[in-house]
Design a protein around this motif. Sequence first.
Motif, PDB file in Angstrom:
ATOM      1  N   UNK A   1      -8.769 -30.451 120.040  1.00 40.75           N
ATOM      2  CA  UNK A   1      -9.193 -31.617 120.817  1.00 40.75           C
ATOM      3  C   UNK A   1     -10.695 -31.835 120.783  1.00 40.75           C
ATOM      4  N   UNK A   2     -11.453 -30.832 120.339  1.00 41.43           N
ATOM      5  CA  UNK A   2     -12.918 -30.915 120.375  1.00 41.43           C
ATOM      6  C   UNK A   2     -13.559 -30.985 119.000  1.00 41.43           C
ATOM      7  N   UNK A   3     -12.790 -31.087 117.936  1.00 41.37           N
ATOM      8  CA  UNK A   3     -13.354 -31.045 116.588  1.00 41.37           C
ATOM      9  C   UNK A   3     -12.762 -32.128 115.698  1.00 41.37           C
ATOM     10  N   UNK A   4     -13.458 -32.385 114.595  1.00 40.80           N
ATOM     11  CA  UNK A   4     -12.891 -33.242 113.549  1.00 40.80           C
ATOM     12  C   UNK A   4     -12.039 -32.405 112.604  1.00 40.80           C
ATOM     13  N   UNK A   5     -12.370 -31.120 112.510  1.00 45.57           N
ATOM     14  CA  UNK A   5     -11.586 -30.156 111.746  1.00 45.57           C
ATOM     15  C   UNK A   5     -11.882 -28.775 112.321  1.00 45.57           C
ATOM     16  N   UNK A   6     -10.874 -27.916 112.324  1.00 42.50           N
ATOM     17  CA  UNK A   6     -11.125 -26.562 112.830  1.00 42.50           C
ATOM     18  C   UNK A   6     -10.410 -25.543 111.957  1.00 42.50           C
TER      19      UNK A   6
ATOM     20  N   UNK B   1      -7.054 -27.163 110.007  1.00 50.39           N
ATOM     21  CA  UNK B   1      -6.544 -28.511 110.223  1.00 50.39           C
ATOM     22  C   UNK B   1      -7.670 -29.532 110.348  1.00 50.39           C
ATOM     23  N   UNK B   2      -7.385 -30.740 109.900  1.00 46.21           N
ATOM     24  CA  UNK B   2      -8.167 -31.912 110.286  1.00 46.21           C
ATOM     25  C   UNK B   2      -7.465 -32.544 111.474  1.00 46.21           C
ATOM     26  N   UNK B   3      -8.262 -33.075 112.408  1.00 49.54           N
ATOM     27  CA  UNK B   3      -7.669 -33.558 113.656  1.00 49.54           C
ATOM     28  C   UNK B   3      -7.507 -35.073 113.713  1.00 49.54           C
ATOM     29  N   UNK B   4      -8.220 -35.795 112.851  1.00 54.42           N
ATOM     30  CA  UNK B   4      -8.093 -37.249 112.842  1.00 54.42           C
ATOM     31  C   UNK B   4      -8.993 -37.961 113.820  1.00 54.42           C
ATOM     32  N   UNK B   5      -9.922 -37.242 114.465  1.00 53.98           N
ATOM     33  CA  UNK B   5     -10.862 -37.899 115.366  1.00 53.98           C
ATOM     34  C   UNK B   5     -12.251 -37.290 115.176  1.00 53.98           C
ATOM     35  N   UNK B   6     -13.281 -37.951 115.654  1.00 54.48           N
ATOM     36  CA  UNK B   6     -14.649 -37.454 115.444  1.00 54.48           C
ATOM     37  C   UNK B   6     -14.893 -36.132 116.164  1.00 54.48           C
ATOM     38  N   UNK B   7     -15.909 -35.427 115.689  1.00 52.63           N
ATOM     39  CA  UNK B   7     -16.298 -34.159 116.293  1.00 52.63           C
ATOM     40  C   UNK B   7     -16.856 -33.224 115.246  1.00 52.63           C
ATOM     41  N   UNK B   8     -17.433 -32.121 115.657  1.00 54.18           N
ATOM     42  CA  UNK B   8     -17.964 -31.143 114.704  1.00 54.18           C
ATOM     43  C   UNK B   8     -16.841 -30.354 114.031  1.00 54.18           C
TER      44      UNK B   8
END
Length: 371
Positions: free
Chosen positions: A319-324, A292-299
Amino acid sequence: MPLLMKFRRYWAIFVVAVLCLPTIGLFAPDLPAPLRSVAAPEARWWTNAAARLDPYINNVFGFRGAVLAAHAQYGRWIGSGESRVLKGEDGALFLKEDQALEQSLGQVLRPDAIAAAADVAERLDKMMQARGGRFLVMSPPNSQTVNFELLPAYARALKHAPTEYDLFVGDLKARGVPVLDLRPLMAQAKTDGPVYRRIDTHWNERGALLAFNAAMDALGRPDLKAAPVDALGDAVVRDEGDLVRMAGLTKPEKPDIGYKIKGPMASQPGLTPLTGVIAPVSPRDPFVPQVFETGHPGPRIMVIGDSFTQGYWKGLLASRSSAYAWIHHRRCRFDFADVERFKPDLLIYAPTERGIPCLPSKDGPKATGGR
């Protein structure tokens, strides 16, 4: 007239051979068997052999491994959970499959399979080094390892070192592969509250959160940790668990303790599925990949794990990634090309302790690259 007629002699030979089988079985090769719960006869067993000697005989008869394996297969066929679950102290339940008990006690050592697992981890480490990312190996311990004091007394008495967990961590450290030993963390955390389930094979929400935060520290990203006060709610009593179902129980002897989740550990909104990145599996597979892409900044974070991280970490990763991405390790048979296509900044290889060894599988050879 002969004592035995000719055709009866063959039957006599056959009967004698059958009667000798239990004795032959004491010395002949056998299948692996569960741990013996009685190591020696009781003192003065001859005064009451039925009570004092029979338990020992039941633990040392010939071809014990083959007989118990056949019994276990029959139990699975009829739906009995007795052969799959071990009852411990104070109502605790433990999984008997995958030699998890023997593994935690150091009773089974498969150095070649452990070295093969270290090879997999080393290859992943080199892949991440080549792309400038960060890599970590961490293995959630078996519940038999963490809740050792709840095992039956005979099992606790059989504990010795090294264990396969020891071999795996030692091998990785010798190779210079980043590895996090979760056993000290869980042992320390238990002094303040439960971290593993008592009637389930998994850790609870608190154990999962502590392991995630420790992984972020080890990866050099403490900014990605989630504070327990933000992620965990009140403790809750639970009487359901996978081991309760396996044992065929309607209710456990003693309930379990879990925690409500909230904030960064809960399901996150706004996730967008990424297609064409991870090799698809059957929708009936219990370990369908998550991408998934999360829609917010992050690794970009990727976890190669199992049921310990599949659901427990879903909210934390989102909650901690831009995509996981989350995929199952498949006992070392995951597709390395999944990592290359997803291009993570942080990669965690997290097989549960009983899933560490790279064992032969009827599913085919280990995956290598995109092949």
